[in-house]
Enzyme design. Structure first.
Site, short mmCIF file in Angstrom:
data_model
loop_
_atom_site.label_atom_id
_atom_site.label_comp_id
_atom_site.label_asym_id
_atom_site.label_seq_id
_atom_site.Cartn_x
_atom_site.Cartn_y
_atom_site.Cartn_z
N ASP A 213 0.85 -1.20 0.00
CA ASP A 213 0.00 0.00 0.00
C ASP A 213 0.89 1.25 0.00
O ASP A 213 0.72 2.15 0.82
CB ASP A 213 -0.90 -0.01 1.23
CG ASP A 213 -2.05 1.01 1.12
OD1 ASP A 213 -2.48 1.31 -0.01
OD2 ASP A 213 -2.51 1.49 2.18
N ASP A 230 4.29 2.55 7.51
CA ASP A 230 3.05 1.77 7.61
C ASP A 230 3.03 0.53 6.71
O ASP A 230 2.49 0.55 5.61
CB ASP A 230 1.85 2.67 7.27
CG ASP A 230 0.53 2.01 7.62
OD1 ASP A 230 0.55 0.90 8.21
OD2 ASP A 230 -0.52 2.59 7.32
#
Length: 334
Positions: A213, A230
Site C-alpha cells: 500500500d 506503515d
C-alpha cells in the site's frame, strides 16, 4: 482478543496507560494523527522526543501476522533500508493493553512526495527497488497472498448484497440502490472479464514480499531521504503493486513510469509484462475502496470523515469511476 472490542474504549487514560506500560513516562500530551483503519497518536514523552502509538484494529490481523510485520521492519532497518521500524522494549515490539494490540514508533518529521516531481519519482523507484531487493530472499509466511479476482469478487458481492462481516445488518441507506444494481453487475462483469484475460496472459510464476500500500501518504521525505511508513498491508504480491500508485498522469503516464522504473532498476530488474496488470489492480482498488467504506460504517471516525458515503450520488460516481477504469484500460501497457 475479545470479539466485542471496539475503538470506543480507546479513551485518553487507556492510551496513556498503554504507552506507559512499556516503561516510558508520558507528559500527557496526546495528538491524534490521520488514520482510519487503525488508531494512531503522537504521545509526548517526559524529557524525550514524542513517540507515535499505533493501536491495531481488533480482529483484523492476528498476533503472528503483526509480529511478522514487525520483524520484517526491524530486519529492513538493520539492512539499511529507510523504513520506520517499531521501537523495542526488552526485546519486544508488540504489546497488548485492554485487549488491544499496539506498538510504538519513533516520530519522523518530513514531507510527502510531490505527485508530479520526476526527480522524486526516480527516488521512489530506487527506494522500492531497494525494498524488494532486501525482501527477495524470504516470502511472508503469515501475511496474505494477493489474489485480484478473488478480492474483486468478495468486494463486489458485498456491495451487491449488503452482506458484510459485521454482526449488525448494514443500513439500507448505505447499500447500493436497487435501480443501480443492473448497471453495477454489468460493469463489474466487464472489468472482471478484462482482468481475467490479463491474468491469464501473464501472471508471475512466484509472488514476492511487497509493501502492499505504498501510496504517497505512506512515504516521507526526511533529511533528504525518502522513508517508507506503515507496513500494515504487507503481503506476498507483485512488484508493480508498489509502483503503479505513483502514476498520477492519466493522459501521458509514460514519463512518470519511465522515471519510476529507471530508479527501481538501480536495485532490481523489473518485469515489464507486469505493466499489463496495472489495470487489474486499479479496478480492484476502486471496487475494494467502496466495500471498505461500507464495511466500516459502524466506526464513528468513518461516519464523521466520510459523511457523503452511501448517497445515490456517491454510487453514481462510483459507477462512473468503474466505467473510467474500463475506458482507460490498456493506457499504461500500450
Amino acid at each position: 482478543m475479545t470479539a466485542t472490542h471496539s475503538f470506543s474504549t480507546l479513551v485518553p487514560d487507556v492510551i496513556l496507560d498503554a504507552v506507559e506500560s512499556t516503561g516510558l513516562w508520558s507528559d500527557s500530551r496526546i495528538y491524534p494523527l490521520n488514520s482510519y483503519e487503525n488508531r494512531v497518536y503522537q504521545i509526548g514523552i517526559e524529557d524525550s522526543s514524542p513517540v507515535i502509538a499505533k493501536f491495531y484494529r481488533p480482529e483484523r490481523w492476528n498476533e503472528a501476522q503483526i509480529q511478522e510485520e514487525h520483524q520484517t521492519l526491524l530486519k529492513l532497518k538493520a539492512a539499511g533500508v529507510p523504513v520506520v521500524a517499531p521501537l523495542e522494549f526488552n526485546g519486544a515490539s508488540l504489546f497488548e493493553h485492554k485487549d488491544m494490540y499496539f506498538c510504538l514508533y519513533p516520530r519522523l518529521v518530513g514531507q510527502h512526495p510531490e505527485a508530479d516531481n520526476l526527480d522524486q519519482l526516480y527516488q521512489l523507484g530506487e527506494l522500492i527497488g531497494k525494498l524488494h531487493q532486501a525482501l527477495s530472499t524470504t516470502m511472508f509466511k503469515e501475511r496474505l497472498n494477493v489474489s485480484p479476482l478473488a478480492q474483486m469478487d468478495v468486494a463486489a458481492n458485498q456491495i451487491l448484497t449488503g452482506n458484510t462481516l459485521l454482526k449488525a445488518p448494514l443500513p439500507k441507506a448505505l447499500q447500493l440502490p436497487e435501480k443501480l444494481k443492473p448497471l453495477y453487475i454489468k460493469q463489474i462483469a466487464r472489468l472482471r472479464e478484462l482482468s481475467e484475460a490479463r491474468i491469464q496472459a501473464y501472471w508471475p510464476t512466484q509472488l514476492r514480499p511487497i509493501h502492499g500500500d505504498s501510496h504517497r501518504s505512506n512515504l516521507m521525505l526526511h533529511e533528504g531521504q525518502f522513508h517508507l511508513l506503515d507496513f500494515d498491508d504487507c503481503q506476498n504480491g507483485v512488484a508493480v503493486q508498489d509502483l503503479w500508485l505513483h502514476i498520477t498522469q492519466t493522459e501521458n503516464p509514460r514519463q512518470q513510469l519511465s522515471e519510476i522504473i529507471e530508479g527501481y532498476e538501480s536495485y532490481q530488474p523489473f518485469e515489464t509484462r507486469e505493466l499489463d496488470l496495472v489495470d487489474v489492480f486499479k479496478s480492484v482498488r476502486v471496487i475494494s475502496y467502496a466495500a471498505w467504506l461500507q464495511s466500516r460504517w459502524h466506526d464513528p471516525a468513518f461516519v464523521k470523515a466520510f459523511s457523503w458515503f452511501g448517497s445515490e450520488e456517491y454510487w453514481i460516481n462510483h459507477l462512473n469511476e468503474l466505467k473510467s477504469c474500463e475506458l482507460e484500460w490498456g493506457q499504461i501497457s500500450r
